[in-house]
Design a protein around this motif. Structure first.
Motif, mmCIF file in Angstrom:
data_model
loop_
_atom_site.group_PDB
_atom_site.id
_atom_site.type_symbol
_atom_site.label_atom_id
_atom_site.label_comp_id
_atom_site.label_asym_id
_atom_site.label_seq_id
_atom_site.Cartn_x
_atom_site.Cartn_y
_atom_site.Cartn_z
ATOM 1 N N THR A 34 0.831 -1.205 0.000
ATOM 2 C CA THR A 34 0.000 0.000 0.000
ATOM 3 C C THR A 34 0.863 1.252 0.000
ATOM 4 O OG1 THR A 34 -1.855 -1.074 1.109
ATOM 5 C CG2 THR A 34 -1.700 1.320 1.314
ATOM 6 N N LEU A 35 1.866 1.297 0.860
ATOM 7 C CA LEU A 35 2.718 2.480 0.949
ATOM 8 C C LEU A 35 3.526 2.685 -0.329
ATOM 9 C CD1 LEU A 35 3.981 2.310 4.643
ATOM 10 C CD2 LEU A 35 2.213 3.777 3.678
ATOM 11 N N ILE A 36 3.994 1.591 -0.946
ATOM 12 C CA ILE A 36 4.726 1.716 -2.209
ATOM 13 C C ILE A 36 3.807 2.299 -3.280
ATOM 14 C CG2 ILE A 36 5.771 0.403 -4.098
ATOM 15 C CD1 ILE A 36 6.915 -1.488 -1.963
ATOM 16 N N ARG A 37 2.591 1.793 -3.358
ATOM 17 C CA ARG A 37 1.665 2.297 -4.374
ATOM 18 C C ARG A 37 1.358 3.776 -4.151
ATOM 19 N NH1 ARG A 37 -4.585 0.278 -5.685
ATOM 20 N NH2 ARG A 37 -5.173 2.236 -6.731
ATOM 21 N N VAL A 38 1.076 4.152 -2.910
ATOM 22 C CA VAL A 38 0.786 5.558 -2.621
ATOM 23 C C VAL A 38 1.999 6.425 -2.954
ATOM 24 C CG1 VAL A 38 0.307 7.209 -0.771
ATOM 25 C CG2 VAL A 38 -0.984 5.069 -0.903
ATOM 26 N N ALA A 39 3.189 5.945 -2.621
ATOM 27 C CA ALA A 39 4.407 6.707 -2.907
ATOM 28 C C ALA A 39 4.615 6.876 -4.403
ATOM 29 C CB ALA A 39 5.613 6.014 -2.274
ATOM 30 N N HIS A 40 4.456 5.813 -5.165
ATOM 31 C CA HIS A 40 4.627 5.901 -6.620
ATOM 32 C C HIS A 40 3.585 6.838 -7.236
ATOM 33 C CE1 HIS A 40 6.983 1.852 -7.182
ATOM 34 N NE2 HIS A 40 7.621 2.734 -6.426
ATOM 35 N N GLU A 41 2.340 6.721 -6.773
ATOM 36 C CA GLU A 41 1.299 7.584 -7.337
ATOM 37 C C GLU A 41 1.570 9.053 -7.024
ATOM 38 O OE1 GLU A 41 -2.528 6.277 -6.043
ATOM 39 O OE2 GLU A 41 -2.351 4.295 -6.971
ATOM 40 N N GLY A 42 1.988 9.346 -5.799
ATOM 41 C CA GLY A 42 2.214 10.729 -5.418
ATOM 42 C C GLY A 42 3.458 11.341 -6.022
ATOM 43 N N PHE A 43 4.479 10.531 -6.281
ATOM 44 C CA PHE A 43 5.752 11.047 -6.790
ATOM 45 C C PHE A 43 5.853 10.933 -8.303
ATOM 46 C CE2 PHE A 43 10.436 10.658 -7.477
ATOM 47 C CZ PHE A 43 10.819 11.884 -6.931
ATOM 48 N N TYR A 44 5.468 9.770 -8.863
ATOM 49 C CA TYR A 44 5.602 9.551 -10.304
ATOM 50 C C TYR A 44 4.299 9.795 -11.072
ATOM 51 C CZ TYR A 44 10.052 7.271 -9.186
ATOM 52 O OH TYR A 44 11.322 7.000 -8.739
ATOM 53 N N GLY A 45 3.152 9.717 -10.380
ATOM 54 C CA GLY A 45 1.880 9.983 -11.038
ATOM 55 C C GLY A 45 1.467 11.433 -10.872
ATOM 56 N N ALA A 46 1.391 11.857 -9.601
ATOM 57 C CA ALA A 46 1.233 13.257 -9.222
ATOM 58 C C ALA A 46 0.182 14.024 -10.011
ATOM 59 C CB ALA A 46 2.583 13.962 -9.341
ATOM 60 N N PRO A 47 -1.093 13.589 -9.985
ATOM 61 C CA PRO A 47 -2.119 14.337 -10.730
ATOM 62 C C PRO A 47 -2.394 15.713 -10.145
ATOM 63 C CG PRO A 47 -3.151 12.692 -9.322
ATOM 64 C CD PRO A 47 -1.658 12.445 -9.240
ATOM 65 N N HIS A 48 -1.946 15.949 -8.905
ATOM 66 C CA HIS A 48 -2.217 17.207 -8.222
ATOM 67 C C HIS A 48 -1.136 18.256 -8.476
ATOM 68 C CE1 HIS A 48 0.474 14.799 -5.852
ATOM 69 N NE2 HIS A 48 0.716 15.793 -5.008
ATOM 70 N N LEU A 49 -0.056 17.888 -9.161
ATOM 71 C CA LEU A 49 1.058 18.803 -9.402
ATOM 72 C C LEU A 49 1.191 19.082 -10.895
ATOM 73 C CD1 LEU A 49 3.752 17.198 -7.048
ATOM 74 C CD2 LEU A 49 2.253 19.133 -6.541
ATOM 75 N N THR A 50 1.554 20.305 -11.241
ATOM 76 C CA THR A 50 1.719 20.652 -12.657
ATOM 77 C C THR A 50 3.106 20.305 -13.168
ATOM 78 O OG1 THR A 50 2.317 22.912 -12.022
ATOM 79 C CG2 THR A 50 0.003 22.490 -12.557
ATOM 80 N N ASP A 51 4.085 20.262 -12.280
ATOM 81 C CA ASP A 51 5.463 19.955 -12.687
ATOM 82 C C ASP A 51 6.085 19.035 -11.640
ATOM 83 O OD1 ASP A 51 7.868 19.971 -14.047
ATOM 84 O OD2 ASP A 51 8.554 21.842 -13.116
ATOM 85 N N PRO A 52 5.673 17.771 -11.603
ATOM 86 C CA PRO A 52 6.096 16.883 -10.517
ATOM 87 C C PRO A 52 7.613 16.655 -10.505
ATOM 88 C CG PRO A 52 4.260 15.956 -11.755
ATOM 89 C CD PRO A 52 4.757 17.120 -12.536
ATOM 90 N N PRO A 53 8.250 16.772 -9.343
ATOM 91 C CA PRO A 53 9.679 16.460 -9.256
ATOM 92 C C PRO A 53 9.997 15.034 -9.707
ATOM 93 C CG PRO A 53 8.964 17.650 -7.308
ATOM 94 C CD PRO A 53 7.724 17.321 -8.083
ATOM 95 N N GLY A 54 9.049 14.122 -9.499
ATOM 96 C CA GLY A 54 9.281 12.749 -9.938
ATOM 97 C C GLY A 54 9.453 12.631 -11.437
ATOM 98 N N TRP A 55 8.768 13.482 -12.195
ATOM 99 C CA TRP A 55 8.947 13.482 -13.645
ATOM 100 C C TRP A 55 10.320 14.026 -14.017
ATOM 101 C CZ3 TRP A 55 3.686 15.596 -15.955
ATOM 102 C CH2 TRP A 55 2.666 14.706 -15.627
#
Length: 676
Positions: A85-106
């Motif tokens: 669960t934590l890995i999925r949430v981390a990947h979504e927030g960092f690499y998916g990041a629908p809430h950010l316009t310029d995600p650092p993960g990208w």
């Protein structure tokens, strides 16, 4: 129970956040160019979506936080479910990041959705009406404003008919259909933006070969990848635009009919389709290399646009194919490689598949045939979006109209003719619920079976540049030893960071978190080369679409029920294509080959093909005992109900079917326009 749910939804405390930050930074550690997963995406993702997308994560996150801190000092000490669960949430927030316009993960992995300097365009919406503004009667009602329906509506309107084009979805803006990597149609983790509008109201039921039932929702690939928007699949497709080969129209004659299959020839041949392929290629706009493709089938005229420019991966694939003695060449796409008909050329963006085109270079019915017809001063099309065709009304063999719902209103509108273009699942659903057609309606469901093989290249290539496929061979579509049919093989290398973070590491045994995973994402993912074979499925006697006997939508209409499984002949063909993918990777110098073949063969054998490229459920034929419609899509037993989508295909080739759907829609529409 209510108290427990409320406690799970409660805001995270400062102590909770401190503990989560420690875990998330173990999953995505800080590096020189970012502050770690927690500060650079995950914390704000939790704040934004804790009571939204992440409601599923509340219970396991609370369970992890409830553990004694001494026994969960490291994230690795968590139980597998909680760690996952934590890995999925981390990947979504960092690499998916629908809430950010310029995600650092990208930025960390060198990803940008647009090349530098490209300014997205927002095409004007097509004119539309509300249900109350529809006329009482139309010459033709077309149900579904997608690949086939848009063409039919445009051609018939240009021929002087008054057309009502009904689309179940609203019109989406282009910017709604791109950049969201969690809800893009192709790889949706959550309910996709491109429909259905209310996923909870539109489940589908899937029954595997063992009789086990499961309920599917729109974020499950088995539900289906058809986009529900004006333009349908062509709004979000990658644009592969292949003609079927001559053998594809004569499968039963070429290979015989395997036991347990319903394999038949088409009622028409390649020669019948060739002028309509040419019409589609020029009216929609296709780029490609006709000289390469003439190795496999006739083509009278060149494509209207040259192929995509070759990149380093394409050059490497060509050299490897030459060493193997294979013929190879660029893929054909319904994408502008130069400005044409008022639309710009492709900018090679990084999210072609499953997302709308930022400059409208990707072609479909919505921005070509339909837009041109509706732009004329003599426009005779009424586009009715956000409306459901509930039932086709009939009097004997003659249809009289369509019952349509929009919002809280329902009307029955009369028509001289009805054309159903709702796809291989929804077209038979509507016909079956309307009591129209014979026993072949809903049968012969088929799609494709996909061989996928990974390799690691010593140098690597840019993993983000679109459209994502660069070089191909059709040498293995037919006449392969000891197998029926075959399919095109090509690279498949456009990914999104969120999918790259999970798919390849999971298959290769790499950890899904920690510094080793971050190093892979930053340095090694670009070395991964993926080859894909798009294998033709043999229609089976069991695979079909029916109406579910118990589950209904809010209008009281039974939902789609998929049942049956693939034909056993698909397995050897799939294995053969996997082996050829491996050959190509090895000839490129790739190592660490990972063949997903065994897993995929087991998966595809269990279910009817409901994911993408669905076809066959209203197949054409001259004999009503063997088919649902005649060669022009007229439903057997009716005078004036027609089908114009992939459900007409008796077989679906080892190639993406989009261009064939377009070409066949041109053929059917011109027949209707000249015989009405």
């Amino acid at each position: 129970m209510e108290e427990l749910a409320a406690s799970q939804r409660a805001p995270l405390t400062l102590a909770d956040r401190a503990r989560l930050q420690k875990w998330i930074e173990e999953i995505i550690p800080p590096e020189v160019d970012h502050r770690g997963g927690w500060l650079d995406g995950v914390e704000s993702y939790l704040d934004t979506e804790w009571d939204g997308l992440l409601t599923w994560a509340q219970a396991p996150v609370r369970a992890a936080l409830a553990m004694d801190s001494d026994t969960s000092e490291s994230v690795a000490a968590l139980a597998d479910e909680l760690l996952g669960t934590l890995i999925r949430v981390a990947h979504e927030g960092f690499y998916g990041a629908p809430h950010l316009t310029d995600p650092p993960g990208w930025r960390t992995v060198g990803y940008s959705p647009l090349p530098e300097g490209v300014v997205p365009l927002e095409p004007d919406p097509l004119p539309e009406i509300a249900l109350g503004g529809a006329a009482e009667h139309y010459d033709t009602i077309v149900i579904g404003a997608g690949t086939g329906g848009g063409v039919v509506a445009g051609v018939l309107a240009d021929a002087g008919e008054r057309v009502l084009l009904v689309e179940r979805s609203r019109q989406h803006r282009s910017d709604e259909l791109r950049n969201d990597h969690l809800r893009g149609k192709r790889a949706a983790i959550y309910a996709p933006t491109a429909g259905p509008e209310n996923p909870a109201d539109e489940p589908r039921v899937q029954v595997d070969i063992g009789g086990r039932e499961s309920t599917l929702y729109a974020d499950d690939m088995g539900w289906g990848l058809n986009a529900m928007t004006v333009g349908g699949g062509t709004r979000l497709w990658q644009g592969q635009a292949w003609r079927f080969l001559p053998e594809d129209f004569r499968m039963a004659s070429v290979y015989g009919v395997p036991e347990g299959s319903t394999l038949v020839d088409w009622p028409i041949g390649y020669d019948d389709m060739e002028p309509w392929y040419e019409a589609a290629e020029h009216q929609i706009g296709v780029c490609g290399d006709a000289a390469f493709l003439r190795n496999y089938r006739p083509q009278a005229s060149d494509f209207p646009m040259p192929p995509m420019p070759k990149d380093l991966r394409a050059h490497a694939l060509q050299r490897a194919a030459d060493e193997l003695g294979w013929r190879s060449g660029p893929l054909s796409f319904a994408i502008n490689t130069r400005a044409r008909h008022g639309r710009l050329a492709c900018v090679r963006c990084s999210q072609c598949c499953g997302h709308s085109c930022p400059v409208d270079a990707k072609a479909g019915s919505h921005n070509t045939v339909l837009r041109r017809a509706m732009s004329r001063s003599s426009n005779r099309i009424d586009l009715l979006p956000a409306a459901r065709a509930l039932q086709i009304t009939a009097r004997g063999p003659r249809v009289t109209g369509v019952a349509i719902a929009a919002g809280d209103s329902t009307r029955t509108i009369s028509a001289t003719r009805v054309v159903v273009s709702a796809g291989a699942a929804e077209t038979p659903r509507l016909l079956l619920w309307s009591g129209i057609g014979n026993d072949h309606v809903g049968r012969h469901l088929q799609g494709h079976t996909y061989a996928i093989v990974y390799g690691t290249h010593p140098d690597g290539f840019d993993p983000w540049t679109g459209p994502g496929h660069s070089w191909s061979t059709l040498d293995f579509n037919h006449h392969n030893p000891d197998v029926i049919g075959g399919g095109v093989i090509h690279d498949s290398n456009q990914n999104l960071p969120i999918s790259a973070a999970g798919t390849f590491p999971a298959m290769s045994g790499l950890p899904l978190y920690g510094q080793e995973h971050s190093n892979f994402m930053r340095n090694d993912f670009a070395r991964v080369v993926t080859m894909m074979g798009c294998g033709q499925q043999i229609p089976s006697q069991t695979a079909r679409v029916t109406l579910d006997p118990t589950v209904r939508d809010s209008h009281g209409v039974p939902v789609v029920r998929f049942s049956g499984g693939a034909h056993p002949a698909d397995g050897p063909m799939h294995e053969y294509l996997s082996d050829r993918c491996t050959d190509w990777l090895e000839a490129m110098g790739c190592t660490s080959i990972i063949d997903l073949g065994a897993y995929l063969r087991q998966y595809f054998a269990q279910f009817a093909s409901s994911g993408e490229h669905g076809a066959g459920t209203c197949r054409m034929g001259d004999d009503p005992a063997e088919s649902a419609t005649d060669r022009f899509g007229r439903v057997h037993g009716t005078d004036n109900v027609f089908v114009a989508d992939a459900s007409l295909h008796p077989t679906n080739a080892g190639l993406n079917p989009g261009l064939t759907v377009l070409a066949n829609a041109f053929r059917i529409a011109n027949h209707l326009a000249t015989t009405s």
